[in-house]
Structures are given as C-alpha cells and as structure tokens.
Design an enzyme around this catalytic site. Structure first.
Site, PDB file in Angstrom:
ATOM      1  N   GLU A   1       0.874  -1.175   0.000  1.00 32.17           N
ATOM      2  CA  GLU A   1       0.000   0.000   0.000  1.00 32.17           C
ATOM      3  C   GLU A   1       0.909   1.222   0.000  1.00 32.17           C
ATOM      4  O   GLU A   1       1.480   1.578   1.026  1.00 32.17           O
ATOM      5  CB  GLU A   1      -0.916  -0.008   1.231  1.00 32.17           C
ATOM      6  CG  GLU A   1      -1.865  -1.194   1.297  1.00 32.17           C
ATOM      7  CD  GLU A   1      -2.888  -1.203   0.182  1.00 32.17           C
ATOM      8  OE1 GLU A   1      -3.074  -0.150  -0.465  1.00 32.17           O
ATOM      9  OE2 GLU A   1      -3.496  -2.252  -0.062  1.00 32.17           O
TER      10      GLU A   1
ATOM     11  N   CYS B   1      -2.280   9.327   2.562  1.00 32.00           N
ATOM     12  CA  CYS B   1      -1.834   8.736   1.297  1.00 32.00           C
ATOM     13  C   CYS B   1      -2.857   8.920   0.184  1.00 32.00           C
ATOM     14  O   CYS B   1      -2.501   8.912  -0.994  1.00 32.00           O
ATOM     15  CB  CYS B   1      -1.518   7.254   1.479  1.00 32.00           C
ATOM     16  SG  CYS B   1      -2.900   6.280   2.098  1.00 32.00           S
TER      17      CYS B   1
END
Length: 459
Positions: free
Chosen positions: A212, A246
């Site tokens: 990720e 993010c």
C-alpha cells in the site's frame, strides 16, 4: 531488538501456527473480541499518543483511526463464519460424479509493517484481517510515531501471547532484520522507495506481498461541478491530518472556466474550517518531524502562493496553503506532496486531463467533481488509479464493503472487510472424486470412441 531475538520470534510463531491453534473459528472470534475490548478500554491512551505524535484531536483520532479499526473488527466478527466456509463451485460435466470446492487457508506467519501518518489504523486494520483469516502476525509500527507505537505494544501485549502476535519496535535496523526472515505473507504500507526494498527482500523467499504505497492523486473539477460543495469537500480531504494522508487530493486539476470561483470558495472554506489563524488551531495537527517539515516548505513557491504559506518551526505547523498558476514542471509536481499544499492546475478539455494523468505513474486515488454523468464514465473508464470518489474525497477508504488498494506504482493488493480476509488467505481448489465410477476415456490406449467423448466434453 536484536537479529537473534527477531529470528526467535518468527521461529516460535511458526511452531505455534503449525499446531493448528489459530485455525478454529471460535479461537479467531475470541481473539477479535478481546482486541475490540482492549482498544475500547484504551481509547484515551490511543488518542493521547496520536496527539503527541501528530497533533490529532480526539475527534479526528476516533473518526480516522480508532473508530475505523473497531468497525473493521465488528464487520469481521459478523461475517467471519461465512468468509471461512468452504465454497462449493460448479463441477465440469466430464467430472459430474465429483464435488468441487474452494477452502480458505491462512498463509501462516505474517509480517505487517505500518507507516507513521495513521499509525494506529494502518497497523491494526491489516492485523485484524490477518487474525480473522487465521494467521499469526509480527507487527512493526513506525519509529516516527513512537508514542503510538508504545500504545500498540501495550495493547497487543495485553491481548496476545507473542507466539501469536508480536510487536517489534525500532527503526531501520529492525526493519532490515525482519526482512531477512522467511515470512509467509508481508503486508507493507509506506513509501514507494521502501516498498521496492520490501518486495526485493520478499523475492528471496518467494513471499507474496501486499504493498500500500502512494502517489500524486489528482482531483479533477470540471465546468459542471457544484463549486461550493466541491471546495468544502476538497479542503476537508486535502488538509486532513495536515495533508499527511496517502489518499489526499495531491493537486487540483480545474477547468479554466471555474478556476477563479473555485479558488474563492477554497479560500473561504479554509478560513471556515480552520479559522483565521490555523497555526493556533489546536485541532489542526502538525507535521510528523522536522525533516518532513523542511521538505514540505521546500515545495512552496512563494511567488505562486495565493493563500497561507506561513509556518511555525517550534510547533511543526504549516498553514493550509494554496498555489496558483502551477504547471507539471514545478517542483511541487515532481513528488507526492504529503503535506498541506494545494497546487492548482487548469485544463480546457477532459481528453487532455486523461492523457496527462495516464502519462504519469498510476495514483493511489483519483477524485472527480462533476454533474456530468458522461464525464464521470469517461474518467473512471479510461484513467488508471487505485480507487476514488465522484463528488467527494477520502471516503472510499472508510468502508468495509469494498477493498482498498493501489494500482501500478501506487501498490498492489487490497484489504478491508471480505477483501482483507481474502488477502491473508490462500484459497485451495479441491476436487473430491467419487469411487463408484471411473470413465476410461483418459487412459491409454486411446481409442476413437474415447476421442469423441473427450471432444464432446471439452469444447
């Protein structure tokens, strides 16, 4: 922690997993219920740690971290029996006297490496999925958020024996030692540069990974957008956690005809949400450390700043900042910002937007504000990205009903809910063949009648 201590942890967990102790569903349910209870009891300590590490308010800490973990546990407790069940699948006609099914199997000893920006949620959420799937886990939280790492150690030590769930704190030395070990699955959340090293290390043991990562997530605002609502939702998503998210909108890609109106609304929303003096707003948060503080300041071009731009080194705070007349050649567009800077670029045609986005590394998220359904279909069909929203930001991350993950340079694999359970499970495909019939057509010597039968079944 020494290399030998880490090796012993992995060895002990492997022996424990091989006893089959983690396989029974009641065991997994009990583990998740215990974790839920202890997190609930320690909510104040968790939020105090997040305030120290990142300046987060209790409200934001619960909304974006603690609450999301509790929701993940609740969802899996509700569905775990169904997820862990063998699933019968259709058997081909040629094997009609067989039973075909898929059986989920935990990988075994897993490694979960988490970042500092959402240090509690991004550590515990994948851990919940791993435990629900029946694995053991070694958890490595970030050294940049030490207070939260200490609380994670406290909670997991209270809940579990290290042979089941162990926490390794520390920095690069501990990361290096962990990546030398043979894990059955690695789940990493963090930067692209470290993600590459994780994947290289995993390749030594052919260990499967979920990465990720991040990237420059575009936020497109077309001429048909509801500008007032778009500005409100963009400001929320961009400056949440001081931009250290993010999936934050990295830059705004706005239609030329509505740019001035959008800028005006964004400026109004910044003041409305964060006040006239954001640096004194106790709920605004701070940059994680001085290194990142200086990096973010280096991306600000004062000549292009139209809102904000001030900072306080003592508190590691940077105002919500807006930059206009930005191009793809500017320094702020050369890397993921990961901070409270909003560059605004303009476009004239949607085809131009799609070409420019697809010519760059695939982003983790993409956002589109539009009232035009055709434009929404065009962007979602032709742009490559991990996930995103139409007429909102961030919220696609906060659901157990859909997987969340990257694509291309922004990562691989996904988790949350059923997708998270699947990520930490290997599905064995099994055919249970009955003994009462054995068709001769597959055996030599081959005959024409057998060939006719094969051709009948396989076409």
């Amino acid at each position: 922690m020494t290399e030998q201590e880490i090796k012993e942890i992995v060895t002990t967990q492997r022996k424990y997993f091989q006893t089959g102790a983690t396989l029974p569903i009641p065991f997994r349910i009990a583990a998740l219920k215990k974790l839920y209870a202890v997190i609930s009891e320690c909510e104040k300590e968790i939020h105090t740690a997040l305030r120290k590490d990142l300046g987060k308010s209790s409200f934001e800490s619960y909304m974006c971290e603690t609450g999301l973990v509790l929701e993940e546990i609740s969802y899996l407790l509700k569905h775990i029996r169904k997820f862990a069940r063998e699933k019968t699948v259709l058997t081909p006609l040629a094997q009609f006297h067989s039973h075909s099914y898929q059986k989920p199997l935990p990988y075994g000893v897993t490694l979960i490496m988490s970042p500092w920006n959402y240090p509690f949620m991004l550590t515990l959420s994948p851990l919940v999925d791993a435990l629900a799937a029946g694995n053991t886990a070694v958890v490595k939280p970030s050294a940049y958020s030490p207070c939260t790492s200490d609380v994670i150690l406290q909670i997991l030590s209270q809940c579990f024996d290290p042979q089941y769930v162990a926490v390794v704190t520390g920095g690069r030395a501990e990361n290096t030692c962990l990546l030398k070990e043979h894990f059955d699955y690695i789940f990493f959340t963090g930067s692209q540069s470290v993600g590459k090293k994780v994947m290289q290390s995993a390749a030594e043991h052919l260990t499967p990974v979920t990465l990720e990562l991040g990237g420059k997530s575009p936020c497109i605002v077309d001429a048909s957008a509801n500008i007032r609502l778009a500005a409100r939702r963009i400001v929320f998503g961009k400056y949440l956690n001081c931009g250290q998210t993010c999936v934050a909108p990295d830059y705004i890609y706005c239609h030329r005809s509505v740019k001035e109106k959008l800028i005006k609304e964004v400026q109004r929303q910044i003041q409305k949400q964060f006040g006239k003096q954001p640096l004194k707003n106790t709920n605004y948060g701070k940059i994680i450390n001085e290194k990142h503080f200086d990096r973010i300041l280096g991306l600000i071009d004062n000549a292009k700043v139209i809102h904000g731009g001030k900072s306080d080194r003592r508190t590691l705070r940077i105002e919500p900042t807006v930059m206009d007349n930005v191009t793809f050649a500017d320094p702020v567009m050369q890397e993921e910002i990961f901070g409270p800077i909003m560059p605004i670029l303009v476009f004239d045609h949607l085809d131009e937007v799609i070409r420019n986005i697809n010519s760059r590394p695939h982003p983790l998220a993409l956002y589109l504000f539009t009232s035009n359904k055709k434009a929404a279909r065009q962007v979602t069909a032709h742009c490559g990205f991990g996930g995103g929203c139409i007429n909102d930001t961030i919220i696609h991350l906060a659901t157990t009903q859909m997987g969340f993950g990257g694509f291309g340079e922004s990562g691989m694999g996904a988790y949350h809910g059923k997708t998270g359970f699947d990520t930490f499970s290997h599905y064995k495909s099994i055919v249970d063949k009955k003994n009462w019939l054995d068709l001769p057509m597959r055996y030599q010597p081959y005959r024409k009648i057998h060939e006719k039968m094969v051709r009948f079944f396989l076409k």
